[in-house]
Design a protein around this motif. Structure first.
Motif, PDB file in Angstrom:
ATOM      1  N   GLY A  58      46.763  38.161  57.451  1.00  0.00           N
ATOM      2  CA  GLY A  58      45.467  37.706  57.929  1.00  0.00           C
ATOM      3  C   GLY A  58      44.293  38.353  57.244  1.00  0.00           C
ATOM      4  O   GLY A  58      43.142  38.145  57.658  1.00  0.00           O
ATOM      5  N   VAL A  59      44.539  39.119  56.185  1.00  0.00           N
ATOM      6  CA  VAL A  59      43.477  39.754  55.403  1.00  0.00           C
ATOM      7  C   VAL A  59      43.760  39.504  53.926  1.00  0.00           C
ATOM      8  O   VAL A  59      44.869  39.777  53.448  1.00  0.00           O
ATOM      9  N   ALA A  60      42.781  38.986  53.219  1.00  0.00           N
ATOM     10  CA  ALA A  60      42.959  38.728  51.782  1.00  0.00           C
ATOM     11  C   ALA A  60      42.878  40.039  51.015  1.00  0.00           C
ATOM     12  O   ALA A  60      41.841  40.706  51.029  1.00  0.00           O
ATOM     13  N   GLU A  61      43.959  40.391  50.350  1.00  0.00           N
ATOM     14  CA  GLU A  61      43.961  41.632  49.570  1.00  0.00           C
ATOM     15  C   GLU A  61      43.614  41.387  48.102  1.00  0.00           C
ATOM     16  O   GLU A  61      43.420  42.333  47.340  1.00  0.00           O
ATOM     17  N   GLN A  62      43.516  40.121  47.701  1.00  0.00           N
ATOM     18  CA  GLN A  62      43.141  39.795  46.332  1.00  0.00           C
ATOM     19  C   GLN A  62      41.877  38.936  46.316  1.00  0.00           C
ATOM     20  O   GLN A  62      41.709  38.037  47.145  1.00  0.00           O
ATOM     21  N   SER A  63      41.005  39.233  45.356  1.00  0.00           N
ATOM     22  CA  SER A  63      39.786  38.442  45.153  1.00  0.00           C
ATOM     23  C   SER A  63      39.585  38.265  43.661  1.00  0.00           C
ATOM     24  O   SER A  63      39.592  39.245  42.906  1.00  0.00           O
ATOM     25  N   HIS A  64      39.434  37.010  43.222  1.00  0.00           N
ATOM     26  CA  HIS A  64      39.313  36.699  41.799  1.00  0.00           C
ATOM     27  C   HIS A  64      38.115  35.780  41.557  1.00  0.00           C
ATOM     28  O   HIS A  64      37.884  34.835  42.319  1.00  0.00           O
ATOM     29  N   ALA A  65      37.362  36.058  40.505  1.00  0.00           N
ATOM     30  CA  ALA A  65      36.286  35.158  40.086  1.00  0.00           C
ATOM     31  C   ALA A  65      36.939  33.923  39.478  1.00  0.00           C
ATOM     32  O   ALA A  65      37.406  33.939  38.340  1.00  0.00           O
ATOM     33  N   TYR A  66      36.990  32.850  40.242  1.00  0.00           N
ATOM     34  CA  TYR A  66      37.778  31.670  39.884  1.00  0.00           C
ATOM     35  C   TYR A  66      37.017  30.754  38.926  1.00  0.00           C
ATOM     36  O   TYR A  66      37.543  30.336  37.893  1.00  0.00           O
ATOM     37  N   ILE A  67      35.786  30.428  39.257  1.00  0.00           N
ATOM     38  CA  ILE A  67      34.901  29.644  38.391  1.00  0.00           C
ATOM     39  C   ILE A  67      33.530  30.307  38.414  1.00  0.00           C
ATOM     40  O   ILE A  67      33.014  30.621  39.486  1.00  0.00           O
ATOM     41  N   GLU A  68      32.939  30.501  37.248  1.00  0.00           N
ATOM     42  CA  GLU A  68      31.634  31.151  37.180  1.00  0.00           C
ATOM     43  C   GLU A  68      30.614  30.258  36.479  1.00  0.00           C
ATOM     44  O   GLU A  68      30.952  29.272  35.832  1.00  0.00           O
ATOM     45  N   ASN A  69      29.352  30.628  36.671  1.00  0.00           N
ATOM     46  CA  ASN A  69      28.226  29.959  36.002  1.00  0.00           C
ATOM     47  C   ASN A  69      28.106  28.485  36.373  1.00  0.00           C
ATOM     48  O   ASN A  69      27.895  27.617  35.525  1.00  0.00           O
ATOM     49  N   VAL A  70      28.245  28.210  37.675  1.00  0.00           N
ATOM     50  CA  VAL A  70      28.009  26.877  38.226  1.00  0.00           C
ATOM     51  C   VAL A  70      26.732  26.960  39.046  1.00  0.00           C
ATOM     52  O   VAL A  70      26.585  27.853  39.881  1.00  0.00           O
ATOM     53  N   ARG A  71      25.805  26.048  38.833  1.00  0.00           N
ATOM     54  CA  ARG A  71      24.527  26.143  39.527  1.00  0.00           C
ATOM     55  C   ARG A  71      24.691  25.841  41.017  1.00  0.00           C
ATOM     56  O   ARG A  71      24.943  24.728  41.420  1.00  0.00           O
TER      57      ARG A  71
END
Length: 434
Positions: free
Chosen positions: A142-155
């Protein structure tokens, strides 16, 4: 009022906690809720409407929102940057749009200056992260242990939908398509533009797919409050578009919706529903924001009228438009800023029947603040019934000077928990039975 006096009042607002430039003048009114709300007569507030917003404080230590009886809440993910909306992928990963209102080119008047400074203080405007983040709870606790920048530079991304192996993102200036591969934690391929959109004004661009996956519905808010720059500037705004993914053609599916944001399908009837932020400057409860079914070709009144064809005298009128306006289904109270919408099947949360969960971001333009909660509206036979209930509350300090959080998007996790994005707290909250 002399300009120097007005400026002094603006300085007080910008430098202090939540202070109203101008109150509605007749004190608090009962909230306008339900299928037959009591809506007070309009009291136009002129060029200086009520401006009141709590200072963004965030959550400290173990402080968190209060769940309804029989429920519990935990932080699914923290340390995000202004999370606004979510989409749950088939493997359980959660995509989060991180974005906020842009600062703009600068104030044009004393009131614009106050508004700009107030929005920054409330963390409603600033430098947008312009990112979609992937959260993964690999161990299922119930807790996200991973965080990733999936898509960047979208307005200013907001809407996110996966259909097959294509991920669609609603940016403020376009609908974009990306190749999707399950399990991958980053997309570097540039998005393919499917539809141009005009940024500015109400900038959130939510998306929902048709049941057969052949179409996208795209919610686009108005540029202004009541067509202030003329209706030519509002073309293809204040509406929900239908985008045919086979032909690439789009059309206005329904219009007269000042700022439709959250969208959800009601399973009994198969009807599309949305929550809409109504116009400002007519009083604390006038008109109410609303939850409504969306009819193909329907017109819902903006800017000419509201609710049951009540004419807004501030707007140059179109009698034919007023006559064609459909009444919304359910009033949510004035200026709740209802943004998130998610269908909750029967049994999702103990003590709650089937219905819609609504993330209410909260008001900035009434003398007594409203919203600032995760609300729930029960449905029977495909229609809303009764009065709203609270799933999560206490996002405001008791004196209304501070906001610990502000609810936005709502989604169902793969394990059936209810997820809610909190853009002031920089948290995704997770709600389950106690």
């Amino acid at each position: 009022m002399a300009e120097s006096s007005l400026f002094a009042r603006i300085v007080a607002l910008v430098g202090g906690a939540a202070v109203a430039i101008r109150h509605a003048g007749d004190g608090p009114k009962p909230h306008a809720f339900g299928t037959a709300p009591s809506i007070p007569d309009a009291k136009p507030q002129g060029k200086i409407p009520t401006l009141k917003m709590p200072t963004a404080k965030g959550w400290e230590g173990n402080h968190m929102p209060t769940p309804a009886a029989g429920l519990k809440v935990n932080a699914f993910a923290r340390k995000l940057v202004h999370p606004r909306n979510m989409h749950v992928l088939p493997n359980g990963d959660v995509l989060v749009a991180e974005s906020m209102g842009e600062e703009g080119s600068g104030p044009r008047s004393l009131f614009d200056h106050a508004m700009h400074a107030t929005m920054k203080r409330a963390r409603a405007a600033g430098k947008s992260p312009n990112r979609v983040t992937l959260l993964r709870d690999a161990d299922g606790d119930g807790v996200a242990e991973q965080s990733h920048a999936y898509i960047e530079n979208v307005r200013q991304p907001f809407g996110i939908v996966l259909i097959g192996d294509t991920l669609y993102v609603g940016a403020s200036d376009a609908v974009l398509a990306y190749p999707y591969v399950e399990g991958e934690t980053r997309i570097t391929t540039p998005g393919k533009k499917l539809m141009d959109l005009i940024p500015g004004g109400h900038w959130t661009r939510n998306l929902i797919a048709s049941k057969d996956g052949t179409k996208l519905y795209v919610a686009v808010g108005s540029l202004s409050n009541i067509g202030d720059h003329g209706m030519a500037a509002e073309e293809n705004r204040a509406c929900i578009h239908e985008l045919d993914l086979t032909t690439g053609q789009s059309r206005v599916f329904a219009g007269g919706l000042r700022n439709p944001v959250g969208m959800a399908w009601e399973p009994t009837t198969g009807q599309l529903w949305t929550v809409v932020n109504e116009r400002d400057g007519l009083g604390d409860e006038t008109p109410p924001d609303y939850l409504t079914s969306v009819v193909d070709g329907g017109f819902y009144g903006w800017p000419y009228c509201y609710w049951n064809r009540i004419v807004d005298d501030r707007v140059p009128q179109d009698a034919a438009k007023v006559a064609s306006a459909l009444q919304p289904d359910y009033a949510l109270g004035g200026h709740t800023a209802s943004l998130g919408l998610c269908w909750l099947p029967e049994g999702t949360l103990p003590g709650f029947p089937a219905g819609m969960a609504i993330g209410q971001h909260g008001s900035w333009n009434r003398s007594k603040l409203s919203g600032y909660k995760l609300a729930f509206v029960e449905f029977k036979d495909g229609k809303p019934v009764g009065m709203p209930r609270e799933i999560l509350s206490n996002f405001l300090s008791p004196d209304e000077n501070y906001s610990y959080g502000r609810p936005v998007g709502v989604a169902l996790a793969k394990d059936g928990a209810v997820l809610m994005a909190d853009d002031v707290g920089d948290v995704i909250w997770r709600v389950t039975g106690a």
